[in-house]
Scaffold this active site. Structure first.
Site, PDB file in Angstrom:
ATOM      1  N   GLU A   1       0.854  -1.198   0.000  1.00 18.98           N
ATOM      2  CA  GLU A   1       0.000   0.000   0.000  1.00 18.98           C
ATOM      3  C   GLU A   1       0.886   1.244   0.000  1.00 18.98           C
ATOM      4  OE1 GLU A   1      -2.480   1.453  -0.837  1.00 18.98           O
ATOM      5  OE2 GLU A   1      -4.116   1.059   0.564  1.00 18.98           O
ATOM      6  N   ASP A   2       0.407   2.310  -0.600  1.00 14.70           N
ATOM      7  CA  ASP A   2       1.208   3.546  -0.617  1.00 14.70           C
ATOM      8  C   ASP A   2       1.039   4.333   0.670  1.00 14.70           C
ATOM      9  OD1 ASP A   2      -1.417   3.849  -1.568  1.00 14.70           O
ATOM     10  OD2 ASP A   2      -0.983   5.800  -2.427  1.00 14.70           O
TER      11      ASP A   2
ATOM     12  N   ASP B   1      -4.155   6.036   5.901  1.00 15.87           N
ATOM     13  CA  ASP B   1      -4.627   7.322   6.389  1.00 15.87           C
ATOM     14  C   ASP B   1      -5.673   7.030   7.473  1.00 15.87           C
ATOM     15  OD1 ASP B   1      -5.646   9.929   6.487  1.00 15.87           O
ATOM     16  OD2 ASP B   1      -5.343  10.279   4.371  1.00 15.87           O
TER      17      ASP B   1
ATOM     18  N   PHE C   1      -1.149  17.035   3.105  1.00 16.61           N
ATOM     19  CA  PHE C   1      -1.638  16.451   1.855  1.00 16.61           C
ATOM     20  C   PHE C   1      -0.449  16.135   0.962  1.00 16.61           C
ATOM     21  CE2 PHE C   1      -5.602  15.777  -0.495  1.00 16.61           C
ATOM     22  CZ  PHE C   1      -5.048  15.280  -1.664  1.00 16.61           C
TER      23      PHE C   1
ATOM     24  N   ARG D   1       0.816  11.815  -9.729  1.00 17.21           N
ATOM     25  CA  ARG D   1       1.312  10.464  -9.425  1.00 17.21           C
ATOM     26  C   ARG D   1       2.728  10.261  -9.949  1.00 17.21           C
ATOM     27  NH1 ARG D   1      -3.112   7.356  -7.579  1.00 17.21           N
ATOM     28  NH2 ARG D   1      -5.103   7.760  -8.604  1.00 17.21           N
TER      29      ARG D   1
HETATM   30  C1  PRP Z   1      -5.689   6.030  -1.267  1.00 17.20           C
HETATM   31  C2  PRP Z   1      -4.449   5.212  -0.956  1.00 17.20           C
HETATM   32  C3  PRP Z   1      -4.968   4.160  -0.019  1.00 17.20           C
HETATM   33  C4  PRP Z   1      -6.107   4.839   0.694  1.00 17.20           C
HETATM   34  C5  PRP Z   1      -5.688   5.202   2.081  1.00 17.20           C
HETATM   35  O1  PRP Z   1      -6.412   5.406  -2.289  1.00 17.20           O
HETATM   36  O2  PRP Z   1      -3.896   4.656  -2.117  1.00 17.20           O
HETATM   37  O3  PRP Z   1      -5.443   3.022  -0.719  1.00 17.20           O
HETATM   38  O4  PRP Z   1      -6.420   6.012  -0.061  1.00 17.20           O
HETATM   39  O5  PRP Z   1      -6.686   5.906   2.760  1.00 17.20           O
HETATM   40  P1  PRP Z   1      -7.474   5.370   4.021  1.00 17.20           P
HETATM   41  O6  PRP Z   1      -6.489   4.789   4.988  1.00 17.20           O
HETATM   42  O7  PRP Z   1      -8.130   6.612   4.576  1.00 17.20           O
HETATM   43  O8  PRP Z   1      -8.485   4.363   3.563  1.00 17.20           O
HETATM   44  P2  PRP Z   1      -7.549   6.130  -3.138  1.00 17.20           P
HETATM   45  O9  PRP Z   1      -8.891   5.669  -2.649  1.00 17.20           O
HETATM   46  O10 PRP Z   1      -7.306   7.599  -3.169  1.00 17.20           O
HETATM   47  O11 PRP Z   1      -7.333   5.509  -4.572  1.00 17.20           O
HETATM   48  P3  PRP Z   1      -5.994   5.492  -5.481  1.00 17.20           P
HETATM   49  O12 PRP Z   1      -5.006   4.562  -4.816  1.00 17.20           O
HETATM   50  O13 PRP Z   1      -6.487   4.956  -6.780  1.00 17.20           O
HETATM   51  O14 PRP Z   1      -5.464   6.906  -5.582  1.00 17.20           O
END
Ligand code: PRP
Length: 178
Positions: A98-99, A102, A151, A164
């Site tokens: 995971e990146d 949050d 952010f 990205r």
């Molecule tokens: C982002 C990120 C994680 C998630 C984390 O994905 O890549 O998967 O949010 O947030 P959280 O802990 O509050 O759930 P996003 O839904 O923005 O999709 P993306 O990866 O396609 O940008």
């Protein structure tokens, strides 16, 4: 693109060094486990690509697309599977890449889903962890960097699908998203 960035939080050298360390640790921890690595699209595509290059044991890689943010800046709290896995996780040692964690809603949902699908083990490696924002008790098993509540974009992370492709993690200027 650069003009939208307030500061570089993690530069390319820092990212590279950390990913090298994580790769070494994961290679030891998953030796003889034939892990199934799952890249959570889209945000973790760059981290996954860089990390798997540093893993020296045989692995399989699959992709899932999850989304909880849509195009906004706040998690909707509702996680959607946009594209599911191609392979079965039953009996597999799964390592989720995971990146960012949050609120933790995405990873809580996904780890639960994999446990329900009878994975032998489920662990999470995240490049970034933002513990201040947590709404669940989600804890990653491997963490690259713990960061403040700013952010951040770049290295796969977006704002409204942009940024990205920045090669570093930067803090977005508030006027860009507010
Ligand atoms: C982002 C990120 C994680 C998630 C984390 O994905 O890549 O998967 O949010 O947030 P959280 O802990 O509050 O759930 P996003 O839904 O923005 O999709 P993306 O990866 O396609 O940008």
């Amino acid at each position: 693109m650069e003009s939208a960035i307030q500061e570089v939080l993690l530069d390319e050298k820092q990212l590279e060094a950390k990913i090298k360390d994580l790769g070494r640790i994961l290679s030891q921890d998953y030796e003889d486990k034939n892990p199934l690595i799952i890249c959570v699209l889209k945000g973790s595509f760059i981290f996954t690509a860089e990390l798997v290059k540093r893993i020296s044991i045989p692995v399989e890689i699959d992709f899932i697309s999850l989304s909880s943010y849509g195009s906004g800046t706040e998690s909707s709290g509702k996680v959607r599977v946009m594209k599911d896995l191609d392979v079965s996780v039953e009996g597999r040692h799964v390592l989720i890449i995971e990146d960012i964690i949050d609120t933790g809603l995405t990873m809580s949902y996904f780890t639960d889903l994999l446990i329900r699908r009878d994975a032998a083990s489920v662990k999470v490696v995240t490049l970034l962890d933002k513990p201040e924002r947590r709404k669940t008790d989600m804890k990653a098993d491997y963490i690259g960097f713990t960061i403040p509540d700013a952010f951040v974009v770049g290295f796969g992370l977006d704002f409204a699908e942009k940024f990205r492709n920045l090669p570093y993690i930067g803090v977005l200027k508030p006027e860009v998203y507010s």
